[in-house]
Write an enzyme that holds these catalytic residues in place. Structure first.
Site, PDB file in Angstrom:
ATOM      1  N   LYS A   1       0.825  -1.217   0.000  1.00  0.00           N
ATOM      2  CA  LYS A   1       0.000   0.000   0.000  1.00  0.00           C
ATOM      3  C   LYS A   1       0.863   1.272   0.000  1.00  0.00           C
ATOM      4  O   LYS A   1       2.065   1.220   0.283  1.00  0.00           O
ATOM      5  CB  LYS A   1      -0.937  -0.033   1.218  1.00  0.00           C
ATOM      6  CG  LYS A   1      -1.976  -1.159   1.149  1.00  0.00           C
ATOM      7  CD  LYS A   1      -2.965  -1.067   2.303  1.00  0.00           C
ATOM      8  CE  LYS A   1      -4.038  -2.125   2.215  1.00  0.00           C
ATOM      9  NZ  LYS A   1      -5.056  -1.977   3.305  1.00  0.00           N
TER      10      LYS A   1
ATOM     11  N   TYR B   1     -12.463  -1.701  -3.946  1.00  0.00           N
ATOM     12  CA  TYR B   1     -12.994  -1.834  -2.583  1.00  0.00           C
ATOM     13  C   TYR B   1     -14.513  -1.708  -2.532  1.00  0.00           C
ATOM     14  O   TYR B   1     -15.064  -1.401  -1.479  1.00  0.00           O
ATOM     15  CB  TYR B   1     -12.339  -0.789  -1.674  1.00  0.00           C
ATOM     16  CG  TYR B   1     -10.970  -1.195  -1.165  1.00  0.00           C
ATOM     17  CD1 TYR B   1     -10.814  -2.308  -0.325  1.00  0.00           C
ATOM     18  CD2 TYR B   1      -9.832  -0.472  -1.489  1.00  0.00           C
ATOM     19  CE1 TYR B   1      -9.567  -2.678   0.153  1.00  0.00           C
ATOM     20  CE2 TYR B   1      -8.570  -0.829  -1.013  1.00  0.00           C
ATOM     21  CZ  TYR B   1      -8.450  -1.932  -0.192  1.00  0.00           C
ATOM     22  OH  TYR B   1      -7.216  -2.306   0.299  1.00  0.00           O
TER      23      TYR B   1
ATOM     24  N   ASN C   1      -2.119   0.218   6.711  1.00  0.00           N
ATOM     25  CA  ASN C   1      -1.586  -1.014   7.296  1.00  0.00           C
ATOM     26  C   ASN C   1      -0.677  -1.799   6.344  1.00  0.00           C
ATOM     27  O   ASN C   1      -0.594  -3.014   6.404  1.00  0.00           O
ATOM     28  CB  ASN C   1      -2.740  -1.874   7.824  1.00  0.00           C
ATOM     29  CG  ASN C   1      -3.768  -2.202   6.752  1.00  0.00           C
ATOM     30  OD1 ASN C   1      -3.587  -1.841   5.591  1.00  0.00           O
ATOM     31  ND2 ASN C   1      -4.819  -2.885   7.135  1.00  0.00           N
TER      32      ASN C   1
ATOM     33  N   HIS D   1      -2.228  -5.346   1.455  1.00  0.00           N
ATOM     34  CA  HIS D   1      -3.538  -5.974   1.225  1.00  0.00           C
ATOM     35  C   HIS D   1      -3.321  -7.423   0.861  1.00  0.00           C
ATOM     36  O   HIS D   1      -2.325  -7.763   0.224  1.00  0.00           O
ATOM     37  CB  HIS D   1      -4.279  -5.284   0.068  1.00  0.00           C
ATOM     38  CG  HIS D   1      -5.448  -6.084  -0.441  1.00  0.00           C
ATOM     39  ND1 HIS D   1      -6.690  -6.041   0.167  1.00  0.00           N
ATOM     40  CD2 HIS D   1      -5.552  -6.999  -1.458  1.00  0.00           C
ATOM     41  CE1 HIS D   1      -7.507  -6.885  -0.476  1.00  0.00           C
ATOM     42  NE2 HIS D   1      -6.841  -7.464  -1.457  1.00  0.00           N
TER      43      HIS D   1
ATOM     44  N   GLU E   1      -9.742 -10.659  -7.735  1.00  0.00           N
ATOM     45  CA  GLU E   1      -8.771  -9.576  -7.573  1.00  0.00           C
ATOM     46  C   GLU E   1      -7.592  -9.735  -8.545  1.00  0.00           C
ATOM     47  O   GLU E   1      -7.095  -8.744  -9.090  1.00  0.00           O
ATOM     48  CB  GLU E   1      -8.310  -9.510  -6.117  1.00  0.00           C
ATOM     49  CG  GLU E   1      -9.450  -9.086  -5.180  1.00  0.00           C
ATOM     50  CD  GLU E   1      -9.062  -8.978  -3.719  1.00  0.00           C
ATOM     51  OE1 GLU E   1      -9.877  -8.439  -2.938  1.00  0.00           O
ATOM     52  OE2 GLU E   1      -7.957  -9.418  -3.324  1.00  0.00           O
TER      53      GLU E   1
HETATM   54  P1  IDP Z   1      -8.203  -6.685   5.526  1.00  0.00           P
HETATM   55  O1  IDP Z   1      -7.391  -5.757   4.656  1.00  0.00           O
HETATM   56  O2  IDP Z   1      -7.422  -7.181   6.702  1.00  0.00           O
HETATM   57  O3  IDP Z   1      -8.864  -7.788   4.739  1.00  0.00           O
HETATM   58  P2  IDP Z   1     -10.796  -5.386   5.587  1.00  0.00           P
HETATM   59  O4  IDP Z   1     -11.785  -5.473   6.704  1.00  0.00           O
HETATM   60  O5  IDP Z   1     -11.101  -6.115   4.332  1.00  0.00           O
HETATM   61  O6  IDP Z   1      -9.369  -5.810   6.177  1.00  0.00           O
HETATM   62  O7  IDP Z   1     -10.612  -3.836   5.267  1.00  0.00           O
HETATM   63  C1  IDP Z   1      -9.980  -3.411   4.088  1.00  0.00           C
HETATM   64  C2  IDP Z   1      -9.052  -2.277   4.423  1.00  0.00           C
HETATM   65  O8  IDP Z   1      -9.808  -1.175   4.894  1.00  0.00           O
HETATM   66  C3  IDP Z   1      -8.052  -2.555   5.553  1.00  0.00           C
HETATM   67  O9  IDP Z   1      -6.904  -3.238   5.131  1.00  0.00           O
HETATM   68  C4  IDP Z   1      -7.733  -1.149   6.026  1.00  0.00           C
HETATM   69  O10 IDP Z   1      -6.818  -0.496   5.144  1.00  0.00           O
HETATM   70  C5  IDP Z   1      -9.089  -0.473   5.903  1.00  0.00           C
HETATM   71  N1  IDP Z   1      -9.854  -0.551   7.156  1.00  0.00           N
HETATM   72  C6  IDP Z   1     -10.454  -1.643   7.694  1.00  0.00           C
HETATM   73  N2  IDP Z   1     -11.094  -1.346   8.844  1.00  0.00           N
HETATM   74  C7  IDP Z   1     -10.898  -0.029   9.033  1.00  0.00           C
HETATM   75  C8  IDP Z   1     -11.317   0.903  10.064  1.00  0.00           C
HETATM   76  O11 IDP Z   1     -11.992   0.543  11.028  1.00  0.00           O
HETATM   77  N3  IDP Z   1     -10.899   2.194   9.915  1.00  0.00           N
HETATM   78  C9  IDP Z   1     -10.154   2.630   8.857  1.00  0.00           C
HETATM   79  N4  IDP Z   1      -9.748   1.795   7.879  1.00  0.00           N
HETATM   80  C10 IDP Z   1     -10.117   0.486   7.957  1.00  0.00           C
HETATM   81 MG    MG Z   2     -10.304  -7.674   3.227  1.00  0.00          MG
END
Ligand code: IDP
Ligand code: MG
Length: 132
Positions: free
Chosen positions: A9, A49, A112, A115, A126
């Site tokens: 990312k 997304y 984070n 992905h 994807e």
């Molecule tokens: P993942 O990436 O671990 O699969 P997902 O729930 O699919 O997590 O969420 C996609 C992305 O959205 C996350 O990697 C993160 O960048 C962002 N995200 C998820 N939850 C939150 C939140 O509560 N606040 C802000 N960003 C979030």
């Molecule tokens: Mg996810």
């Protein structure tokens, strides 16, 4: 062999962590089947997304994902989907296990570092989206 999809990312690319993350991927036995530096448009990030469209973080997330270059990856290994999620760590870096990529390089729950597809079917969709 299974394939999965990954993204380094914008936060991790901006911090100069492409090399370290690729090293971890290779040390964990993945074959890199595809790799490209790409600047996502807001529209492409929104489409990618789309599943999170109703979530409160959707706008911020898609803006962030299109804020700078990312590295898109096709990764191959036995049980690649599970294995890549394991070395990524939990979504929130604070909760991620020691030694995981998100623990090492993630800034917060949004920024984070990486992905990864969450299931075999998602990986197919994807991968097709980024490596047609
Ligand atoms: P993942 O990436 O671990 O699969 P997902 O729930 O699919 O997590 O969420 C996609 C992305 O959205 C996350 O990697 C993160 O960048 C962002 N995200 C998820 N939850 C939150 C939140 O509560 N606040 C802000 N960003 C979030
Ligand atoms: Mg996810």
């Amino acid at each position: 062999m299974e394939k999965t999809f990954g993204i380094i990312k914008p936060d991790a690319v901006a911090k100069g962590k492409i090399g370290e993350i690729i090293r971890i991927i290779e040390e964990n036995g993945f074959k890199i089947a595809g790799l490209r530096l790409e600047q996502l448009s807001l529209e492409k990030a929104q489409k990618f997304y789309e599943v999170h469209k109703a979530r409160p973080f959707y706008n911020d997330l898609t803006k962030y994902m299109s804020s700078g270059p990312v590295v898109v990856l096709a990764l191959e290994k036995e049980n690649a989907v599970r294995a890549w999620r394991d070395i990524m760590g939990a979504t929130n870096p604070i909760e991620a296990a020691e030694g995981t990529i998100r623990k090492l390089f993630g800034e917060n729950i949004e920024r984070n570092a990486v992905h990864g597809s969450d299931a075999a079917e998602t990986a197919k969709t994807e991968l097709a989206f980024f490596f047609p």
